[in-house]
Write a protein that holds these residues in place. Structure first.
Motif, PDB file in Angstrom:
ATOM      1  N   PHE A   1       2.240   7.770   6.766  1.00 38.90           N
ATOM      2  CA  PHE A   1       1.930   6.766   7.788  1.00 38.90           C
ATOM      3  C   PHE A   1       3.194   6.311   8.511  1.00 38.90           C
ATOM      4  O   PHE A   1       3.150   5.991   9.702  1.00 38.90           O
ATOM      5  CB  PHE A   1       1.222   5.574   7.147  1.00 38.90           C
ATOM      6  CG  PHE A   1      -0.133   5.912   6.600  1.00 38.90           C
ATOM      7  CD1 PHE A   1      -1.128   6.399   7.419  1.00 38.90           C
ATOM      8  CD2 PHE A   1      -0.414   5.753   5.255  1.00 38.90           C
ATOM      9  CE1 PHE A   1      -2.378   6.715   6.927  1.00 38.90           C
ATOM     10  CE2 PHE A   1      -1.653   6.059   4.747  1.00 38.90           C
ATOM     11  CZ  PHE A   1      -2.644   6.548   5.580  1.00 38.90           C
ATOM     12  N   THR A   2       4.309   6.289   7.806  1.00 38.00           N
ATOM     13  CA  THR A   2       5.573   5.939   8.467  1.00 38.00           C
ATOM     14  C   THR A   2       5.931   6.977   9.516  1.00 38.00           C
ATOM     15  O   THR A   2       6.373   6.645  10.624  1.00 38.00           O
ATOM     16  CB  THR A   2       6.691   5.836   7.420  1.00 38.00           C
ATOM     17  OG1 THR A   2       6.316   4.870   6.422  1.00 38.00           O
ATOM     18  CG2 THR A   2       7.989   5.405   8.067  1.00 38.00           C
ATOM     19  N   VAL A   3       5.727   8.262   9.162  1.00 47.40           N
ATOM     20  CA  VAL A   3       6.006   9.339  10.118  1.00 47.40           C
ATOM     21  C   VAL A   3       5.076   9.237  11.321  1.00 47.40           C
ATOM     22  O   VAL A   3       5.492   9.391  12.477  1.00 47.40           O
ATOM     23  CB  VAL A   3       5.867  10.706   9.428  1.00 47.40           C
ATOM     24  CG1 VAL A   3       6.000  11.831  10.447  1.00 47.40           C
ATOM     25  CG2 VAL A   3       6.908  10.853   8.332  1.00 47.40           C
TER      26      VAL A   3
ATOM     27  N   GLU B   1       0.440   7.044   1.742  1.00 49.43           N
ATOM     28  CA  GLU B   1       1.387   5.951   1.998  1.00 49.43           C
ATOM     29  C   GLU B   1       2.649   6.118   1.171  1.00 49.43           C
ATOM     30  O   GLU B   1       3.765   5.898   1.655  1.00 49.43           O
ATOM     31  CB  GLU B   1       0.710   4.618   1.681  1.00 49.43           C
ATOM     32  CG  GLU B   1       1.613   3.406   1.844  1.00 49.43           C
ATOM     33  CD  GLU B   1       1.996   3.159   3.285  1.00 49.43           C
ATOM     34  OE1 GLU B   1       3.026   2.505   3.506  1.00 49.43           O
ATOM     35  OE2 GLU B   1       1.277   3.638   4.180  1.00 49.43           O
ATOM     36  N   SER B   2       2.478   6.522  -0.091  1.00 46.26           N
ATOM     37  CA  SER B   2       3.651   6.711  -0.946  1.00 46.26           C
ATOM     38  C   SER B   2       4.518   7.868  -0.476  1.00 46.26           C
ATOM     39  O   SER B   2       5.736   7.865  -0.678  1.00 46.26           O
ATOM     40  CB  SER B   2       3.206   6.948  -2.395  1.00 46.26           C
ATOM     41  OG  SER B   2       2.436   8.148  -2.499  1.00 46.26           O
ATOM     42  N   LYS B   3       3.919   8.866   0.163  1.00 47.70           N
ATOM     43  CA  LYS B   3       4.684  10.010   0.669  1.00 47.70           C
ATOM     44  C   LYS B   3       5.283   9.752   2.042  1.00 47.70           C
ATOM     45  O   LYS B   3       5.985  10.613   2.566  1.00 47.70           O
ATOM     46  CB  LYS B   3       3.784  11.241   0.730  1.00 47.70           C
ATOM     47  CG  LYS B   3       3.351  11.741  -0.636  1.00 47.70           C
ATOM     48  CD  LYS B   3       2.444  12.960  -0.521  1.00 47.70           C
ATOM     49  CE  LYS B   3       2.025  13.466  -1.900  1.00 47.70           C
ATOM     50  NZ  LYS B   3       1.110  14.634  -1.797  1.00 47.70           N
ATOM     51  N   GLY B   4       4.995   8.590   2.625  1.00 43.59           N
ATOM     52  CA  GLY B   4       5.579   8.240   3.918  1.00 43.59           C
ATOM     53  C   GLY B   4       4.892   8.857   5.107  1.00 43.59           C
ATOM     54  O   GLY B   4       5.466   8.907   6.196  1.00 43.59           O
TER      55      GLY B   4
ATOM     56  N   LYS C   1       3.631   6.581  12.456  1.00 46.93           N
ATOM     57  CA  LYS C   1       4.046   5.430  13.260  1.00 46.93           C
ATOM     58  C   LYS C   1       5.242   5.790  14.127  1.00 46.93           C
ATOM     59  O   LYS C   1       5.319   5.400  15.303  1.00 46.93           O
ATOM     60  CB  LYS C   1       4.383   4.260  12.336  1.00 46.93           C
ATOM     61  CG  LYS C   1       4.730   2.982  13.065  1.00 46.93           C
ATOM     62  CD  LYS C   1       4.991   1.854  12.090  1.00 46.93           C
ATOM     63  CE  LYS C   1       5.351   0.558  12.820  1.00 46.93           C
ATOM     64  NZ  LYS C   1       5.626  -0.547  11.860  1.00 46.93           N
ATOM     65  N   GLY C   2       6.200   6.534  13.559  1.00 47.73           N
ATOM     66  CA  GLY C   2       7.351   6.972  14.348  1.00 47.73           C
ATOM     67  C   GLY C   2       6.947   7.901  15.481  1.00 47.73           C
ATOM     68  O   GLY C   2       7.475   7.806  16.591  1.00 47.73           O
TER      69      GLY C   2
END
Length: 224
Positions: free
Chosen positions: A117-119, A112-115, A121-122
């Protein structure tokens, strides 16, 4: 007189023996009197509760349930054994779960800190847009194209291929379109004096030689 005395003593002894029984009987009678109202209330409550299920309850159903339970005693015993084995398995896995859960939590927090999950999600959003814009046949064609691209990506793992593509990617930024014009034979001969043009021609010749070798290999394989 002695006989009367013995009779009286016997009566007293019997009275002493019977006294505990009499006391117990009185206690039981008192308990019965105390419990009688409670039992009556319990029976009335049971009758009221059973009245709700009177239409759905049939004695035949209860007998069928008892018979079926008696026929499946072995099944019940096996189920209880399996349940006990499952509980033992849970007891054995509990220490492992306790040790692994903090590790998983730490790993998820790191992702999560490395992003990550954001990637992801995108990417999901991109896939939703792609699926809404293209049909099933288009997706199959793109899948075939991705397979080809994966083969190209594998070939790019070679250092020479990566170096050539890196150099080629820099070429568009160095092109000066305002200097471009018609070039005749004399202009081409004069351009040969430019070291950069000579190096470019050398690179073009090397690329042409490599393409020719690939074409020759393909023909050889076809003949074989």
């Amino acid at each position: 007189m002695a006989e009367d005395q013995r009779i009286m003593e016997g009566i007293e002894a019997l009275r002493a023996d019977v006294a505990p029984l009499t006391q117990a009987a009185r206690s039981v009678e008192n308990l019965r009197r105390d419990l009688a109202p409670r039992v009556e209330e319990a029976v009335r409550a049971l009758i009221v509760e059973l009245a709700d299920v009177e239409s759905d309850f049939q004695l035949e159903d209860l007998l069928a349930l008892v018979k079926k339970s008696m026929r499946n005693v072995r099944t019940f015993n096996r189920a209880l054994d399996q349940l006990g084995a499952l509980l033992n398995l849970v007891d054995n896995l509990e220490p492992l779960v306790r040790q692994s859960v903090p590790v998983w939590i730490a790993t998820l927090e790191d992702l999560e800190s490395k992003g990550v999950f954001t990637v992801l999600k995108g990417l999901v959003g991109v896939m939703e847009k792609v699926s809404s814009a293209y049909g099933e046949q288009d997706m199959e064609r793109m899948g075939d194209g991705l397979v080809v691209l994966m083969g190209l990506a594998r070939n790019l793992g070679d250092p020479n291929a990566a170096a050539v593509l890196s150099k080629l990617s820099e070429v568009p930024s160095k092109v000066r379109l305002e200097r471009a014009g018609e070039a005749g034979p004399l202009a081409l001969l004069g351009a040969l004096a430019d070291p950069g043009i000579r190096r470019g021609l050398g690179l073009a010749l090397e690329l042409t030689r490599a393409l020719g070798e690939e074409g020759g290999t393909g023909k050889g394989e076809a003949k074989a």
